[in-house]
Motif scaffolding. Structure first.
Motif, PDB file in Angstrom:
ATOM      1  N   ALA A 173       9.733  21.383  27.192  1.00  0.00           N
ATOM      2  CA  ALA A 173       9.335  21.275  28.592  1.00  0.00           C
ATOM      3  C   ALA A 173       9.896  19.985  29.171  1.00  0.00           C
ATOM      4  O   ALA A 173      10.178  19.032  28.434  1.00  0.00           O
ATOM      5  CB  ALA A 173       7.817  21.304  28.700  1.00  0.00           C
ATOM      6  N   PRO A 174      10.049  19.916  30.491  1.00  0.00           N
ATOM      7  CA  PRO A 174      10.590  18.702  31.115  1.00  0.00           C
ATOM      8  C   PRO A 174       9.786  17.469  30.738  1.00  0.00           C
ATOM      9  O   PRO A 174       8.554  17.468  30.831  1.00  0.00           O
ATOM     10  CB  PRO A 174      10.476  19.008  32.608  1.00  0.00           C
ATOM     11  N   GLY A 175      10.481  16.453  30.286  1.00  0.00           N
ATOM     12  CA  GLY A 175       9.828  15.202  29.958  1.00  0.00           C
ATOM     13  C   GLY A 175       9.090  15.191  28.631  1.00  0.00           C
ATOM     14  O   GLY A 175       8.408  14.209  28.316  1.00  0.00           O
ATOM     15  N   LYS A 176       9.207  16.265  27.875  1.00  0.00           N
ATOM     16  CA  LYS A 176       8.505  16.352  26.594  1.00  0.00           C
ATOM     17  C   LYS A 176       9.493  16.564  25.450  1.00  0.00           C
ATOM     18  O   LYS A 176      10.619  16.995  25.660  1.00  0.00           O
ATOM     19  CB  LYS A 176       7.480  17.491  26.617  1.00  0.00           C
ATOM     20  N   ASP A 177       9.033  16.294  24.251  1.00  0.00           N
ATOM     21  CA  ASP A 177       9.856  16.527  23.069  1.00  0.00           C
ATOM     22  C   ASP A 177       9.931  18.026  22.766  1.00  0.00           C
ATOM     23  O   ASP A 177       9.059  18.799  23.164  1.00  0.00           O
ATOM     24  CB  ASP A 177       9.269  15.806  21.858  1.00  0.00           C
TER      25      ASP A 177
END
Length: 125
Positions: free
Chosen positions: A39-43
């Motif tokens: 997901a955006p901004g996540k690992d």
């Protein structure tokens, strides 16, 4: 030797979607196939995996009971059936494969050698 992920799109909460992971240049027999998402901004995180040796499947708790992994009889395509989707399932989904000499599959992305390009899944009303 390539993997091709497809089937992404926009789906409403509570809906369903089927992603495909197709192999070209090799069979998925004797392979473990994993699904991951980012997901955006996540690992990148593990979603689940399939073992060709015994057909066993394993899932992360976040998708257990909602997602199912299957393989076609020709052993070329592995599917991720997504059901009862939630907004938090929104991510780019990736499939990956690794040749294995025994049963089982790993939740670690480092264990997989062949990766497909991602396919975007958006859950939104």
């Amino acid at each position: 030797v390539q993997l091709q992920a497809s089937g992404g799109g926009t789906v409403q909460p509570g809906g369903s979607l089927r992603l495909s992971c197709a192999a070209s240049g090799f069979s998925l027999d004797y392979h473990a196939v994993g699904w991951f998402r980012q997901a955006p901004g996540k690992d990148r995180e593990w979603v689940g995996c399939f073992s060709s040796w015994d057909g066993s499947t394993f899932y992360d708790d976040s998708v257990k009971g909602r997602f199912t992994i299957t393989r076609d009889d020709r052993k070329i395509t592995v599917y991720l059936h997504m059901g009862s989707v939630k907004p938090e399932d929104t991510a780019v989904y990736y499939c990956a494969a690794v040749f294995k000499s025994d049963e089982g599959c790993s939740p670690s992305s480092h264990e997989y050698h062949n990766w497909g390009q991602g396919t975007q899944v958006t859950v939104s009303s």
